[in-house]
Structures are given as structure tokens and as C-alpha cells.
Design an enzyme around this catalytic site. Structure first.
Site, PDB file in Angstrom:
ATOM      1  CB  CYS A   1      -5.064  -3.757  -1.259  1.00  0.00           C
ATOM      2  SG  CYS A   1      -4.436  -3.007   0.249  1.00  0.00           S
ATOM      3  N   GLY A   2      -7.958  -3.348   0.616  1.00  0.00           N
ATOM      4  CA  GLY A   2      -8.759  -2.388   1.371  1.00  0.00           C
ATOM      5  C   GLY A   2      -7.955  -1.204   1.862  1.00  0.00           C
ATOM      6  CG  HIS A   3      -4.871  -1.775   4.664  1.00  0.00           C
ATOM      7  ND1 HIS A   3      -5.562  -1.319   5.754  1.00  0.00           N
ATOM      8  CD2 HIS A   3      -4.542  -3.070   4.949  1.00  0.00           C
ATOM      9  CE1 HIS A   3      -5.636  -2.279   6.661  1.00  0.00           C
ATOM     10  NE2 HIS A   3      -5.031  -3.344   6.186  1.00  0.00           N
ATOM     11  CB  CYS A   4      -4.597  -0.036  -1.875  1.00  0.00           C
ATOM     12  SG  CYS A   4      -3.209  -1.154  -1.576  1.00  0.00           S
TER      13      CYS A   4
END
Length: 465
Positions: free
Chosen positions: A53-56
Site C-alpha cells: 500500500c502506497g499510503h502505508c
């Protein structure tokens, strides 16, 4: 300090048990140790994440920074993380539907984390949840340390903490989770801090270092809104870290400035536009978007913009189903932008709807291709039943549906009163129909009412936009 930190971590590891790993001061939780860690800590923030996950990935360094700072302060608050792709049963137990999902466990009871994604925001939110809404400040030296340690601190100066204004201030302090509030009641300290009784002053380490609340109306909602506005830069740069504050704030109208850092647009335009943004900041938030960032290409797509249109501006109204507005001029000077914003608030701007060019072969295949300009003519034909798929090119569910939808169209191809059609809803917008998830299927019958309305779960979040 390093020796002290090492001893602290060693003691922490001993208290938690040997089966709890620690990465950058963040506890690594699994199904086997989760309940034990939650029950042995009064205050613990848990991030459910996915490695891809990019946001993670964007959150990870800020999360670790917050955990380290809390450890150094010997805070009772701990930070932990769970790989939800490995610990699926844990994620399901706590209703995890997207990544990252953060939950704060206070004496074993979970609540949703609603703060920002930068270390200071995380810490401020957590401290608010375990302490009083406003820190009691009893000396000028304590005030100085508080403002030095935090990017934003909101001070309320009240010799009488029971009067209506003081109660309104504390109510706002309790409602704003991600900012530090302080209250001063000693008249001598108030004077030393160059304030007056019943003043509310916001101290920050950027732009204007000291801003006083001067509105005539003084109530909880007004103070809360003022704090949320003044604690943000005049022009906010869009990023993973600021997205939650931009979309989750009180201001529901945004002036989006699409700029290229590589071309020097930030230096060329932002200083000139700051006075305009400052004049309207309580009504519209100015957001600068670096279009050179790969992660921001979806935003350009959402507005139907090409890179050769940069620099440019748009207004988006979140409370009007994300309605978009386009200026009549491509100029980005202060005069043009002020006229753009003023015309919008006067209600004299027409919503900007996206539409593709109609392909010459739109009707040649079993699945008819619709765009905004031919939608009404085809769909509202009273002699036909029309099934429309509203799709997005990047949507995984849409791609899975495509061969099935083609077969359906082939089956009804010889039925003159049935039309199977599709429309790319990311680049074609309709004033009468708003689509929020993909694919969405609607059946339009002869009375032009949608009898069948089916939506899949693939919905772009505001952070992704």
C-alpha cells in the site's frame, strides 16, 4: 541518551514478552500476541497495513518518528502495527476495509483514529485522547517550551475558567483532536505573554507566528473553525500527509492550483496568490498540486486535464458531489484568481462537466459507447430499454466484468428495443447522474426510470484523488 533509550527498549521488550518484535520503536503484532499486548497497555495505537500500500509506505516513517518521540518522553502511549495481509483474521475482527486503518485502544476499547498522518499530528491526537483538552500553563517558561515543541499551539487566556468564553474555548479544544491547546489563568503570566484576559491566540512555527482570534462571534464552532483554518498554511501543498486534513477539514470548497515544480511554477505563482488565498481562507482552501509527481496523475485524470494545460486552476465543491468549476481564463495571476473565486461565490459560474469526443464507430459493436454529449439521446429514448455500465479504465472489477458484459450485449444484439451500453465515467460527467463507485450498472426503462441499480465496491477515496 542512547544508553537510556537502549535500557528503555530492553525493559519494554521484557514487559511485553519475548514474542513481540519491535521495529523502529513500533511493536509488531500478530494473532498470537495481539490480545496480550492490548491488555497489558492502557493506551496503544495500532496500524493495520498492507506492505504494497502506497499510503502505508508514506505513513511508515512518520509513524516510526512518533513512536520514537513518545518513547523518549517515556509516554504510556505505545504504537503498534499489524500486517493485515498476513493477519487477515485480526483485520476482519476489527472491521478493516482499507489501508492503512488505525485504531486507538484505550484500556482495551478501540476507537477510530481521526488525526493526521504526520508525527506531530499523531502525537497531538493521542495526547488529547488521554489527557485534558487543554494543557494548564502556569509560567511563561512552560509556554515557551510548549510552543518550541509543537508546530501549532492554541492558547486561551482566561482568569475565569468558568465563564462562557472559556467554556467555548475548552469545547473547541476537546473537538479538535490534532492540535495542542493550552489555557492560562494566572494574570501575571497572561501579561508576560503579551496577552489580555479572554484572548485566544494561535502560535505557529510557519508564516505568521502569532495570530489572534478577532471575530465578533465567540462560540465553540467558530473557534474550532478558526483553529482549523489558521493551523494550515495559506496555500497547502497536496501530499499523502496533508490529504486527510484537506478533505477532512471544515472548509468544503477548494481552489486547486495545478503547478509544475520542475518548471518553477511554485516560485512563479504562489507568492503572488497568497494574498488572494488569505482573503478567502475562511471560505475556500487553496491547495497546490505538483503535477510532476506520479502519484498525482489520478488527480489530473479526475479533472480531465492534460499536462499541457499546466499551470492551471480549478475549484471543487466537496458538498456538491465533488462538482468542478473551471476559470474562463488560463491566466494564473492574482487578479484573475480573485475574479474566479468571487464569481464562484456569487453563484455565477456554471459547473464544468467533462466529455470525450464521440467516436465515429460508437454504435458499431454490441456494446454501444456513450459519452456525455450523446448520453441523453440514447438512454432516454422512450422506445428502448437501455442498460448502462458506468466504468473506470483502472477499475479491477470493471475489467473482470468486461467479457461478461460483451456476451450480454451479443445476446441482445438483435433486439431492437434493448441497448447495452457503457460510458467511461472518469472522463464523462452528467449533471443529472453522479457516480461514486465502479462499476455502476443502471437500467433505464421506457418511463426513463432506473429499475436496476447495482454498484460494486471499488470506490476512489479522496486520498487517492
Amino acid at each position: 541518551m542512547r544508553v537510556l533509550l537502549f535500557i528503555t527498549l530492553a525493559l519494554l521488550g521484557s514487559a511485553l514478552g519475548d514474542d513481540v518484535a519491535i521495529e523502529e520503536n513500533v511493536l509488531v503484532l500478530t494473532k498470537s500476541n495481539f490480545e496480550g499486548v492490548i491488555s497489558s497497555n492502557d493506551y496503544i495505537l495500532v496500524e493495520f497495513y498492507a506492505p504494497w500500500c502506497g499510503h502505508c509506505k508514506s505513513l511508515a516513517p512518520e509513524y516510526a518518528k512518533a513512536a520514537t518521540k513518545l518513547n523518549e518522553e517515556e509516554s504510556p502511549i505505545k504504537l503498534a502495527k499489524v500486517d493485515a495481509t498476513e493477519e487477515q483474521s485480526l483485520a476482519e475482527n476489527y472491521g478493516v476495509r482499507g489501508y492503512p486503518t488505525l485504531k486507538f485502544f484505550r484500556k482495551g476499547n478501540p476507537i477510530e483514529y481521526t488525526g493526521g498522518r504526520q508525527a506531530d499530528d499523531i502525537i497531538a491526537w493521542l495526547k488529547k485522547k488521554i489527557g485534558p483538552p487543554a494543557v494548564e500553563v502556569t509560567s511563561a517558561e512552560q509556554a515557551k517550551k510548549l510552543t518550541s515543541a509543537n508546530p501549532v499551539v492554541v492558547f486561551g487566556f482566561f482568569t475565569d475558567k468558568e465563564n462562557e468564553k472559556a467554556k467555548a474555548f475548552l469545547g473547541a479544544a476537546n473537538a479538535v483532536d490534532d492540535q495542542v491547546f493550552a489555557i492560562v489563568s494566572d494574570a501575571k503570566v497572561i501579561k508576560e505573554l503579551e496577552a489580555e484576559d479572554e484572548d485566544v491566540v494561535l502560535f505557529k512555527n510557519f508564516e505568521e507566528p502569532r495570530v489572534k482570534y478577532d471575530a465578533e462571534i465567540f462560540n465553540e464552532d467558530q473557534v474550532k473553525t478558526w483553529v482549523l483554518v489558521q493551523s494550515m498554511p495559506t496555500i497547502v501543498e497536496f501530499s499523502h500527509e496533508t490529504a486527510s486534513k484537506i478533505f477532512g477539514g471544515q472548509i468544503k470548497y477548494h481552489l486547486l492550483l495545478f503547478l509544475s515544480k520542475k518548471n518553477g511554477d511554485f516560485e512563479k505563482y504562489l507568492d503572488e496568490l497568497k494574498p488572494v488565498c488569505k482573503n478567502y481562507r475562511d471560505r475556500i482552501m487553496c491547495v497546490a498540486i505538483d503535477t510532476d509527481e506520479d502519484d498525482h496523475q489520478r488527480i489530473l485524470e479526475f479533472f480531465g486535464m492534460k499536462k499541457d494545460e499546466v499551470p492551471s486552476a480549478r475549484i471543487i465543491a466537496l458538498e456538491q458531489d465533488m462538482a468542478k468549476y473551471k476559470p474562463t481564463s488560463n491566466e494564473l495571476d492574482a487578479k484573475t484568481m480573485e475574479a474566479f473565486v468571487q464569481t464562484f461565490f456569487e453563484g455565477n459560474l456554471k459547473q464544468h462537466l467533462l466529455s470525450e469526443e464521440l467516436p465515429a464507430d460508437w454504435a458499431d459493436k454490441p456494446v454501444k459507447v456513450l459519452v456525455a454529449t450523446n448520453f441523453d439521446e440514447v438512454v432516454f429514448d422512450t422506445n428502448k430499454k437501455v442498460l448502462v455500465e458506468f466504468y473506470a479504465p483502472w477499475c479491477g472489477h470493471c475489467k473482470q466484468l468486461a467479457p461478461i458484459y460483451d456476451q450480454l450485449a451479443e445476446h441482445f444484439e438483435k433486439d431492437d428495443d434493448v441497448v447495452i451500453a457503457k460510458i467511461d465515467a472518469t472522463v464523462n460527467e452528467l449533471e443529472h447522474t453522479k457516480i461514486t463507485s465502479f462499476p455502476t450498472l443502471k437500467l433505464y426503462t421506457k418511463d426513463n426510470q432506473s429499475e436496476f441499480d447495482e454498484e460494486e465496491e471499488e470506490t476512489p477515496t479522496r486520498d487517492e484523488l
